[in-house]
Enzyme design. Structure first.
Site, PDB file in Angstrom:
ATOM      1  N   CYS A 114       1.687   3.851  -3.115  1.00  0.00           N
ATOM      2  CA  CYS A 114       0.737   4.755  -3.707  1.00  0.00           C
ATOM      3  C   CYS A 114       0.208   5.636  -2.490  1.00  0.00           C
ATOM      4  O   CYS A 114       0.020   6.935  -2.982  1.00  0.00           O
ATOM      5  CB  CYS A 114      -0.394   4.114  -4.096  1.00  0.00           C
ATOM      6  SG  CYS A 114      -0.144   3.487  -5.923  1.00  0.00           S
ATOM      7  N   HIS A 115      -0.080   5.328  -1.613  1.00  0.00           N
ATOM      8  CA  HIS A 115      -0.519   6.055  -0.313  1.00  0.00           C
ATOM      9  C   HIS A 115       0.276   6.862   0.606  1.00  0.00           C
ATOM     10  O   HIS A 115       0.089   7.733   1.288  1.00  0.00           O
ATOM     11  CB  HIS A 115      -1.690   5.487   0.487  1.00  0.00           C
ATOM     12  CG  HIS A 115      -2.678   4.747  -0.324  1.00  0.00           C
ATOM     13  ND1 HIS A 115      -3.592   5.350  -0.986  1.00  0.00           N
ATOM     14  CD2 HIS A 115      -2.979   3.362  -0.703  1.00  0.00           C
ATOM     15  CE1 HIS A 115      -4.573   4.682  -1.692  1.00  0.00           C
ATOM     16  NE2 HIS A 115      -3.905   3.369  -1.460  1.00  0.00           N
ATOM     17  N   MET A 126      -7.809  -0.026  -8.282  1.00  0.00           N
ATOM     18  CA  MET A 126      -7.996  -0.596  -6.780  1.00  0.00           C
ATOM     19  C   MET A 126      -8.006  -2.079  -6.939  1.00  0.00           C
ATOM     20  O   MET A 126      -8.858  -2.704  -7.278  1.00  0.00           O
ATOM     21  CB  MET A 126      -8.685  -0.179  -5.887  1.00  0.00           C
ATOM     22  CG  MET A 126      -8.956  -0.801  -4.734  1.00  0.00           C
ATOM     23  SD  MET A 126      -7.562  -0.540  -3.529  1.00  0.00           S
ATOM     24  CE  MET A 126      -8.272  -1.739  -2.207  1.00  0.00           C
ATOM     25  N   HIS A 181      -0.758   6.298 -16.244  1.00  0.00           N
ATOM     26  CA  HIS A 181       0.164   5.434 -15.601  1.00  0.00           C
ATOM     27  C   HIS A 181       0.932   4.914 -16.972  1.00  0.00           C
ATOM     28  O   HIS A 181       0.583   3.961 -17.400  1.00  0.00           O
ATOM     29  CB  HIS A 181      -0.161   4.333 -15.037  1.00  0.00           C
ATOM     30  CG  HIS A 181       0.731   3.904 -14.064  1.00  0.00           C
ATOM     31  ND1 HIS A 181       1.930   2.823 -14.871  1.00  0.00           N
ATOM     32  CD2 HIS A 181       1.431   3.712 -12.896  1.00  0.00           C
ATOM     33  CE1 HIS A 181       2.831   2.365 -13.993  1.00  0.00           C
ATOM     34  NE2 HIS A 181       2.466   3.040 -12.649  1.00  0.00           N
ATOM     35  N   HIS A 202       4.671  10.908 -11.096  1.00  0.00           N
ATOM     36  CA  HIS A 202       4.851   9.642 -11.103  1.00  0.00           C
ATOM     37  C   HIS A 202       5.900   8.959 -11.994  1.00  0.00           C
ATOM     38  O   HIS A 202       7.181   9.138 -11.866  1.00  0.00           O
ATOM     39  CB  HIS A 202       3.593   8.953 -11.202  1.00  0.00           C
ATOM     40  CG  HIS A 202       3.791   7.120 -10.605  1.00  0.00           C
ATOM     41  ND1 HIS A 202       3.898   7.042  -9.291  1.00  0.00           N
ATOM     42  CD2 HIS A 202       3.524   6.424 -11.189  1.00  0.00           C
ATOM     43  CE1 HIS A 202       3.828   5.709  -9.080  1.00  0.00           C
ATOM     44  NE2 HIS A 202       3.870   5.137 -10.609  1.00  0.00           N
ATOM     45  N   CYS A 261       0.627  -1.317   0.006  1.00  0.00           N
ATOM     46  CA  CYS A 261       0.102   0.130  -0.243  1.00  0.00           C
ATOM     47  C   CYS A 261       0.723   1.442  -0.163  1.00  0.00           C
ATOM     48  O   CYS A 261       0.452   2.220  -0.612  1.00  0.00           O
ATOM     49  CB  CYS A 261      -1.037  -0.059   1.163  1.00  0.00           C
ATOM     50  SG  CYS A 261      -1.702  -1.724   1.638  1.00  0.00           S
TER      51      CYS A 261
END
Length: 581
Positions: free
Chosen positions: A88-89, A126, A407, A365, A85
């Site tokens: 991304c977070h 997700m 992306h 990114h 996780c």
């Protein structure tokens, strides 16, 4: 896209909320009602944690009304969060590609909401951790409670810690002065064996594994030195391994750990600096380090903490998302995620370091250069934007709005039959594929604009790829929660982009029947006549690499080996060395 798929997509887009992601990539969470059933294939095996790289963070106390965790549960949740996780977070959960997971948000959403979305995922990228079998019900329960509590903060990691981890395995004086093996190095593939903490070197001609080399956990990328001799790999645990491809048996010659979590490494490519330096960027602590290219000796560390480009607020965790070496100046292009700054780090004199700071857009990114190598295209994915930087004139050219959560990987360059040179990106958050004009001299009316939007299979795309010798454009949908989509690939005819893409059942071609069988990252061989795809399963299940003939789009080979554990990224030495994409 079917009506059923559209309705699910709209549902996910309407109720955006926090999510947990894989590969350091992901997007938002929707409402409590599961947006889809998820994978119908046999669930993947339970993930076996490899390590806890966010060690050192003490367990915060739980306020009244917030579910508590035992010490063992907290340790397990912290481990899962790092592995699945944090990319991304964020370590501090402030969000980037994925939505923020700070407690003011998670407590408002509630335990049931978090548990449902961890279980079912969404078409916006997700992963469906529960229905895919990656996490057990007990692990999902622990993660939902973990997110209702404050995150721990890991320690800093400075020069003393780096030098303590630095190891020269084979001194430069004891390395060969010429190539000592018969390998066709330019046709090797460096393949990430994610959960094994290894890379496999696979020969294109024989389709056999040449070597399996221990690395850091979940290698994110492989990069090749300017000479083509050295292979640099960096794991999510921020461990870099330097591999000498000239040795009789390619093997590590140096290693270092540059932080607690990382994603990016690159080498100097400017004339006169070939193989001289390397740079790596960390997620935690937020910093980058310049090293000697042949030994990884750390020379200079620079923090990326600072002000955001939009609101000019201080951010404590602006992570280095990606790094690229300029071909115009002795500069590294360092993309700082949360602040939205693109740093042109001039390495001509690292004692008197000069850095050009370009304010682009927040949540930078990944990205790559255009066909000429002059213009750098990078996704600010949480802002649905592509930033364009002129690497020759060292300035921002444009901010281009695209689809939801672009992306691109490195993106895909080709000459459009109508609009001339373009660069393409897929999206995590929707089914669109954006083609952007990149030729301001001969096609000024199309330059830095979306000239065409193609329709893909769905959200969850991670990589898009073509080759100068190909007329095909390949797009994956790895993180889509529908198994039929995540296990296939879509290919477009570049000469007939008015026609829909053709889906190919890559996972079915692999012969594997069990597991999620996510298909990820098309990668060409040097000749540009083959495309390699990873069929990625859980660590205890069979995975494979499927090789497709680019001209006929037919199955050419399936690579299977017991050592091929959780293959994800694949990097052809020649294409990576020369920025061919």
């Amino acid at each position: 896209m079917t009506n059923r798929r559209r309705s699910r997509h709209r549902l996910a887009m309407t109720f955006m909320a926090p999510a947990l992601l894989v590969l350091g990539i992901g997007t938002a969470v929707a409402q409590q009602t599961p947006p889809n059933k998820g994978h119908d294939t046999t669930p993947g095996g339970k993930y076996q944690p490899a390590l806890d790289n966010l060690k050192g963070g003490a367990q915060p106390g739980s306020p009244p009304g917030v579910p508590t965790l035992t010490a063992d549960e907290f340790a397990e949740a912290k481990q899962i969060y790092f592995q699945r996780c944090a990319g991304c977070h964020g370590v501090l959960r402030k969000g980037a590609t994925g939505k923020p997971l700070t407690t003011d948000i998670t407590r408002e959403r509630g335990y049931d909401h978090l548990k449902a979305f961890i279980t079912y995922g969404s078409p916006a990228g997700m992963p469906n951790w529960g229905t895919s079998g990656t996490l057990t019900d007990a692990q999902i329960d622990v993660m939902a409670r973990y997110l209702l509590n404050e995150p721990p903060q890991p320690p800093e990691f400075g020069m003393a810690e780096m030098k303590a981890s630095w190891k020269v395995i084979v001194p430069t004086a004891k390395r060969p002065t010429k190539k000592m093996n018969s390998l066709d190095i330019e046709n090797l593939f460096s393949v990430t064996l994610r959960d094994a903490g290894q890379v496999a070197l696979i020969d294109d001609a024989s389709k056999k594994i040449v070597e399996v080399i221990d690395t850091g956990y979940a290698v994110h990328i492989s990069r090749i030195s300017a000479s083509g001799r050295y292979l640099f790999v960096i794991g999510r645990d921020a461990k870099i391994v330097l591999i000498d491809l000239w040795m009789a048996k390619p093997a590590p010659v140096a290693e270092i750990k540059i932080g607690m979590e990382a994603r990016s490494v690159e080498t100097s490519k400017a004339h006169g600096f070939e193989d001289a330096l390397a740079i790596a960027g960390a997620y935690w602590p937020p910093q980058y380090v310049i090293m000697k290219g042949d030994t990884l000796e750390p020379l200079r560390i620079e923090s990326t903490r600072g002000m955001t480009v939009d609101t000019q607020d201080y951010h404590p965790e602006p992570r280095v998302a990606s790094i690229l070496a300029s071909h115009y100046h002795p500069e590294f292009v360092v993309n700082v995620k949360e602040t939205g700054k693109i740093l042109l780090v001039n390495y001509k004199d690292i004692k008197n370091l000069t850095v050009t700071s370009i304010g682009a857009e927040r949540f930078l990114h990944d990205g790559g250069v255009d066909l000429t190598g002059r213009y750098f295209m990078v996704a600010a994915n949480a802002r649905n934007t592509i930033a364009v930087v002129d690497l020759k004139d060292e300035k921002l050219i444009s901010l281009i709005k695209v689809g939801q959560t672009p992306h691109p990987g490195r993106g895909a360059n080709f000459v459009h039959p109508k609009f001339g040179p373009v660069w393409a990106t897929g999206h995590l958050g929707d089914d669109s594929i954006s083609l952007i004009g990149t030729d301001p001299e001969k096609h000024p009316d199309q330059a830095w604009k979306v000239v065409q939007t193609l329709t893909g299979q769905g959200g969850g795309s991670l990589f898009i790829k073509t080759h100068p010798k190909s007329r095909n454009l390949w797009v994956d949908t790895t993180l889509n929660p529908e198994s039929s989509i995540s296990s296939s690939i879509l290919v477009f005819d570049i000469d007939h982009l008015d026609k829909p893409g053709e889906p190919l059942p890559i996972a079915e071609w692999s012969g594997i029947t069990d597991g999620v069988r996510r298909v990820v990252q098309p990668e060409y061989n040097k000749a540009g006549d083959e495309v390699w795809f990873s069929v990625w399963n859980a660590a205890k299940q069979e995975s494979a690499i499927v090789v497709v003939d680019d001209k006929t789009r037919k199955l050419k080979a399936v690579i299977k080996d017991p050592r091929l554990v959780t293959p994800t990224g694949k990097f052809n030495v020649y294409n990576t060395q020369h920025d061919v994409y």
